[in-house]
Design a protein around this motif. Structure first.
Motif, PDB file in Angstrom:
ATOM      1  N   LEU A  50      -1.084  -7.655  -4.126  1.00 20.56           N
ATOM      2  CA  LEU A  50      -1.464  -8.905  -3.476  1.00 20.56           C
ATOM      3  C   LEU A  50      -2.131  -9.876  -4.450  1.00 20.56           C
ATOM      4  O   LEU A  50      -2.663 -10.907  -4.032  1.00 20.56           O
ATOM      5  CB  LEU A  50      -2.375  -8.624  -2.284  1.00 20.56           C
ATOM      6  CG  LEU A  50      -1.734  -7.797  -1.161  1.00 20.56           C
ATOM      7  CD1 LEU A  50      -2.730  -7.544  -0.041  1.00 20.56           C
ATOM      8  CD2 LEU A  50      -0.480  -8.470  -0.617  1.00 20.56           C
ATOM      9  N   GLY A  51      -2.108  -9.528  -5.746  1.00 19.70           N
ATOM     10  CA  GLY A  51      -2.611 -10.434  -6.767  1.00 19.70           C
ATOM     11  C   GLY A  51      -4.097 -10.371  -6.989  1.00 19.70           C
ATOM     12  O   GLY A  51      -4.659 -11.187  -7.747  1.00 19.70           O
ATOM     13  N   GLY A  52      -4.786  -9.417  -6.347  1.00 24.10           N
ATOM     14  CA  GLY A  52      -6.224  -9.307  -6.496  1.00 24.10           C
ATOM     15  C   GLY A  52      -6.620  -8.522  -7.734  1.00 24.10           C
ATOM     16  O   GLY A  52      -5.780  -8.033  -8.492  1.00 24.10           O
ATOM     17  N   HIS A  53      -7.916  -8.393  -7.915  1.00 23.73           N
ATOM     18  CA  HIS A  53      -8.478  -7.696  -9.065  1.00 23.73           C
ATOM     19  C   HIS A  53      -9.154  -6.408  -8.597  1.00 23.73           C
ATOM     20  O   HIS A  53      -9.572  -6.297  -7.448  1.00 23.73           O
ATOM     21  CB  HIS A  53      -9.482  -8.597  -9.781  1.00 23.73           C
ATOM     22  CG  HIS A  53      -8.932  -9.947 -10.114  1.00 23.73           C
ATOM     23  ND1 HIS A  53      -8.160 -10.183 -11.226  1.00 23.73           N
ATOM     24  CD2 HIS A  53      -9.011 -11.128  -9.448  1.00 23.73           C
ATOM     25  CE1 HIS A  53      -7.798 -11.451 -11.250  1.00 23.73           C
ATOM     26  NE2 HIS A  53      -8.299 -12.058 -10.179  1.00 23.73           N
ATOM     27  N   VAL A  54      -9.285  -5.458  -9.511  1.00 27.08           N
ATOM     28  CA  VAL A  54      -9.864  -4.150  -9.185  1.00 27.08           C
ATOM     29  C   VAL A  54     -10.868  -3.759 -10.253  1.00 27.08           C
ATOM     30  O   VAL A  54     -10.593  -3.882 -11.454  1.00 27.08           O
ATOM     31  CB  VAL A  54      -8.776  -3.059  -9.083  1.00 27.08           C
ATOM     32  CG1 VAL A  54      -9.411  -1.693  -8.792  1.00 27.08           C
ATOM     33  CG2 VAL A  54      -7.756  -3.401  -8.012  1.00 27.08           C
ATOM     34  N   THR A  55     -12.031  -3.294  -9.798  1.00 27.17           N
ATOM     35  CA  THR A  55     -13.000  -2.678 -10.689  1.00 27.17           C
ATOM     36  C   THR A  55     -13.617  -1.502  -9.941  1.00 27.17           C
ATOM     37  O   THR A  55     -13.358  -1.312  -8.747  1.00 27.17           O
ATOM     38  CB  THR A  55     -14.089  -3.683 -11.115  1.00 27.17           C
ATOM     39  OG1 THR A  55     -14.916  -3.092 -12.135  1.00 27.17           O
ATOM     40  CG2 THR A  55     -14.972  -4.099  -9.942  1.00 27.17           C
TER      41      THR A  55
ATOM     42  N   ALA B 288       5.798  -4.582  -2.080  1.00 27.46           N
ATOM     43  CA  ALA B 288       5.949  -3.193  -2.517  1.00 27.46           C
ATOM     44  C   ALA B 288       7.415  -2.832  -2.715  1.00 27.46           C
ATOM     45  O   ALA B 288       7.772  -2.190  -3.709  1.00 27.46           O
ATOM     46  CB  ALA B 288       5.309  -2.255  -1.499  1.00 27.46           C
ATOM     47  N   ARG B 289       8.254  -3.245  -1.780  1.00 25.17           N
ATOM     48  CA  ARG B 289       9.676  -2.898  -1.850  1.00 25.17           C
ATOM     49  C   ARG B 289      10.324  -3.461  -3.107  1.00 25.17           C
ATOM     50  O   ARG B 289      11.109  -2.785  -3.781  1.00 25.17           O
ATOM     51  CB  ARG B 289      10.384  -3.436  -0.609  1.00 25.17           C
ATOM     52  CG  ARG B 289      11.855  -3.049  -0.505  1.00 25.17           C
ATOM     53  CD  ARG B 289      12.527  -3.843   0.588  1.00 25.17           C
ATOM     54  NE  ARG B 289      12.516  -5.268   0.297  1.00 25.17           N
ATOM     55  CZ  ARG B 289      12.302  -6.228   1.212  1.00 25.17           C
ATOM     56  NH1 ARG B 289      12.075  -5.921   2.472  1.00 25.17           N
ATOM     57  NH2 ARG B 289      12.313  -7.499   0.861  1.00 25.17           N
ATOM     58  N   ASP B 290       9.980  -4.697  -3.451  1.00 21.02           N
ATOM     59  CA  ASP B 290      10.591  -5.368  -4.596  1.00 21.02           C
ATOM     60  C   ASP B 290       9.782  -5.203  -5.883  1.00 21.02           C
ATOM     61  O   ASP B 290      10.135  -5.792  -6.910  1.00 21.02           O
ATOM     62  CB  ASP B 290      10.772  -6.857  -4.290  1.00 21.02           C
ATOM     63  CG  ASP B 290      11.627  -7.096  -3.059  1.00 21.02           C
ATOM     64  OD1 ASP B 290      12.428  -6.201  -2.716  1.00 21.02           O
ATOM     65  OD2 ASP B 290      11.482  -8.166  -2.431  1.00 21.02           O
ATOM     66  N   ARG B 291       8.695  -4.417  -5.796  1.00 18.70           N
ATOM     67  CA  ARG B 291       7.820  -4.178  -6.962  1.00 18.70           C
ATOM     68  C   ARG B 291       7.406  -5.509  -7.602  1.00 18.70           C
ATOM     69  O   ARG B 291       7.561  -5.741  -8.805  1.00 18.70           O
ATOM     70  CB  ARG B 291       8.508  -3.269  -7.976  1.00 18.70           C
ATOM     71  CG  ARG B 291       8.844  -1.883  -7.412  1.00 18.70           C
ATOM     72  CD  ARG B 291       9.509  -0.983  -8.430  1.00 18.70           C
ATOM     73  NE  ARG B 291       9.815   0.301  -7.852  1.00 18.70           N
ATOM     74  CZ  ARG B 291       8.995   1.347  -7.816  1.00 18.70           C
ATOM     75  NH1 ARG B 291       7.771   1.235  -8.311  1.00 18.70           N
ATOM     76  NH2 ARG B 291       9.372   2.493  -7.279  1.00 18.70           N
TER      77      ARG B 291
ATOM     78  N   ALA C 194       3.777   8.141   0.968  1.00 23.53           N
ATOM     79  CA  ALA C 194       3.218   7.609  -0.275  1.00 23.53           C
ATOM     80  C   ALA C 194       3.510   6.114  -0.392  1.00 23.53           C
ATOM     81  O   ALA C 194       2.656   5.321  -0.803  1.00 23.53           O
ATOM     82  CB  ALA C 194       3.787   8.364  -1.467  1.00 23.53           C
ATOM     83  N   TYR C 195       4.730   5.742  -0.027  1.00 25.50           N
ATOM     84  CA  TYR C 195       5.119   4.324  -0.008  1.00 25.50           C
ATOM     85  C   TYR C 195       4.392   3.576   1.103  1.00 25.50           C
ATOM     86  O   TYR C 195       3.816   2.504   0.888  1.00 25.50           O
ATOM     87  CB  TYR C 195       6.631   4.238   0.174  1.00 25.50           C
ATOM     88  CG  TYR C 195       7.171   2.848   0.417  1.00 25.50           C
ATOM     89  CD1 TYR C 195       7.229   1.914  -0.618  1.00 25.50           C
ATOM     90  CD2 TYR C 195       7.638   2.482   1.677  1.00 25.50           C
ATOM     91  CE1 TYR C 195       7.752   0.646  -0.393  1.00 25.50           C
ATOM     92  CE2 TYR C 195       8.160   1.217   1.901  1.00 25.50           C
ATOM     93  CZ  TYR C 195       8.213   0.300   0.869  1.00 25.50           C
ATOM     94  OH  TYR C 195       8.723  -0.954   1.088  1.00 25.50           O
ATOM     95  N   ASN C 196       4.395   4.158   2.291  1.00 22.76           N
ATOM     96  CA  ASN C 196       3.755   3.505   3.426  1.00 22.76           C
ATOM     97  C   ASN C 196       2.257   3.331   3.220  1.00 22.76           C
ATOM     98  O   ASN C 196       1.644   2.407   3.769  1.00 22.76           O
ATOM     99  CB  ASN C 196       4.003   4.298   4.704  1.00 22.76           C
ATOM    100  CG  ASN C 196       5.432   4.170   5.205  1.00 22.76           C
ATOM    101  OD1 ASN C 196       6.165   3.279   4.799  1.00 22.76           O
ATOM    102  ND2 ASN C 196       5.835   5.077   6.083  1.00 22.76           N
ATOM    103  N   GLY C 197       1.658   4.219   2.420  1.00 22.25           N
ATOM    104  CA  GLY C 197       0.231   4.115   2.150  1.00 22.25           C
ATOM    105  C   GLY C 197      -0.138   2.834   1.425  1.00 22.25           C
ATOM    106  O   GLY C 197      -1.213   2.266   1.648  1.00 22.25           O
ATOM    107  N   VAL C 198       0.744   2.357   0.563  1.00 22.31           N
ATOM    108  CA  VAL C 198       0.502   1.084  -0.106  1.00 22.31           C
ATOM    109  C   VAL C 198       0.631  -0.061   0.892  1.00 22.31           C
ATOM    110  O   VAL C 198      -0.189  -0.986   0.922  1.00 22.31           O
ATOM    111  CB  VAL C 198       1.464   0.895  -1.296  1.00 22.31           C
ATOM    112  CG1 VAL C 198       1.259  -0.468  -1.954  1.00 22.31           C
ATOM    113  CG2 VAL C 198       1.273   2.001  -2.322  1.00 22.31           C
ATOM    114  N   LEU C 199       1.653  -0.001   1.753  1.00 21.29           N
ATOM    115  CA  LEU C 199       1.831  -1.043   2.764  1.00 21.29           C
ATOM    116  C   LEU C 199       0.613  -1.130   3.682  1.00 21.29           C
ATOM    117  O   LEU C 199       0.122  -2.221   3.997  1.00 21.29           O
ATOM    118  CB  LEU C 199       3.072  -0.761   3.618  1.00 21.29           C
ATOM    119  CG  LEU C 199       4.418  -0.559   2.934  1.00 21.29           C
ATOM    120  CD1 LEU C 199       5.517  -0.458   3.986  1.00 21.29           C
ATOM    121  CD2 LEU C 199       4.710  -1.665   1.949  1.00 21.29           C
ATOM    122  N   MET C 200       0.154   0.038   4.127  1.00 20.86           N
ATOM    123  CA  MET C 200      -0.980   0.067   5.040  1.00 20.86           C
ATOM    124  C   MET C 200      -2.220  -0.550   4.404  1.00 20.86           C
ATOM    125  O   MET C 200      -2.932  -1.361   5.017  1.00 20.86           O
ATOM    126  CB  MET C 200      -1.264   1.517   5.458  1.00 20.86           C
ATOM    127  CG  MET C 200      -2.537   1.712   6.274  1.00 20.86           C
ATOM    128  SD  MET C 200      -2.604   0.667   7.736  1.00 20.86           S
ATOM    129  CE  MET C 200      -1.150   1.246   8.594  1.00 20.86           C
TER     130      MET C 200
END
Length: 317
Positions: free
Chosen positions: A70-75, A34-37, A298-304
């Motif tokens: 994390l390289g996964g897929h979303v639907t 997340a930090r390094d996008r 908002a940032y921490n929410g992605v980490l969590m």
């Protein structure tokens, strides 16, 4: 410690104290994505299904962003009106999740019906993450809240919390469960009609959540290490959607946190958290103060959510 692999995340009621720290540890380990996008490949062979029957900005997008990082897929879907659950058929949870489980490896669900994610978990062969269920709970948001405080203070013990707003909110339920696991002093400020239901108050008291009720933020703000906010001007969370009206009301002063109040009476290192969206209980002039941490969330929410997905899907153990 129980393994997280294949586990449903439905409530913080059954979260052990040490499990919070394990999730925080994994979030810190995965933070460079997340930090390094940068998108990695930890979950490259996994798919997240999002089933959002109620509007969401932060929770849905943070969960989806975490999976992408994390390289996964979303639907999935973000509007139940575009599914068979929202048209003539009114398809139920059981039939819907029996389909969704074939489309991915984990289901993230938000629903206006309290208990819907738990019902989904009964029928799904893949893990279910509760992303907010009516007036029930919001475990991923509160895990983010707790991690934010831990990263800021280096501890979750010995702090004084002020919970202010609608205590019927799912975040207030989850934060009460969470704080019962830590050595905290807590104050609750809410209108009578928005106070804890008696059975919930008894439950969390029995679990070890200790608090005093106050009437006005000015009574306790000078003691607060953490000010945890929700609006008292609220929609009906038992509905899929509720549009605003011109007479929706304004927030009384005793449930407002303002820049002036913070500067005049709060500790210099007091932290303001708000899961958002907000009404006039928290004005934008607080955004640029040293007390604001809701944008950090908002940032921490992605980490969590990266941590939870990695743990649940076996990316880390």
């Amino acid at each position: 410690m129980r393994s997280f692999m294949g586990r449903d995340i439905l409530s913080l009621k059954d979260f052990d104290r040490h499990e919070y720290f394990r999730v925080f540890e994994v979030a810190a380990m995965l933070e460079p994505y997340a930090r390094d996008r940068h998108n990695g490949d930890l979950l490259a062979h996994k798919t997240l299904v999002t089933a959002f029957y109620q509007p969401s900005t932060r929770t849905r997008l943070a969960t989806e962003a975490a999976m992408h990082r994390l390289g996964g897929h979303v639907t999935g879907f973000s509007d139940a009106k575009m599914t068979r659950a929202g048209d003539f058929y009114q398809e139920g949870i059981q039939d819907t999740v029996k389909m969704l489980e074939y489309y991915g490896d984990v289901i993230a669900m938000r629903h206006f019906q309290q208990g819907a994610p738990a019902e989904a978990a009964l029928h799904a062969s893949v893990p279910v993450i509760n992303c907010g269920d009516g007036w029930g709970e919001h475990p991923t948001q509160v895990l983010t809240d707790m991690m934010t405080i831990y990263r800021e203070r280096g501890t979750l013990d010995g702090l004084k919390w002020v919970l202010i707003g609608d205590m019927r909110m799912r975040t207030m339920h989850s934060i009460s469960y969470a704080l019962s696991k830590f050595d905290t002093q807590n104050y609750v400020i809410a209108p009578d009609e928005m106070y804890f239901l008696p059975e919930f108050e008894q439950e969390v008291t029995d679990m070890g959540f200790r608090f005093q009720r106050k009437e006005h933020i000015e009574q306790v703000i000078a003691e607060a290490d953490v000010i945890y906010m929700e609006p008292v001007v609220q929609p009906d969370y038992t509905k899929a959607r509720q549009e605003a009206t011109d007479d929706k009301g304004r927030t009384p002063a005793n449930y407002q946190v303002t820049k002036k109040l913070l500067f005049e009476k709060a500790k210099s290192d007091a932290i303001v958290l708000h899961s958002l969206p907000r009404q006039d209980e928290l004005l934008q002039d607080v955004d640029t103060t040293r007390h604001q941490r809701y944008w950090v969330e908002a940032y921490n929410g992605v980490l969590m959510r990266m941590a939870l997905l990695a743990l649940i899907l076996g990316g880390v153990e």
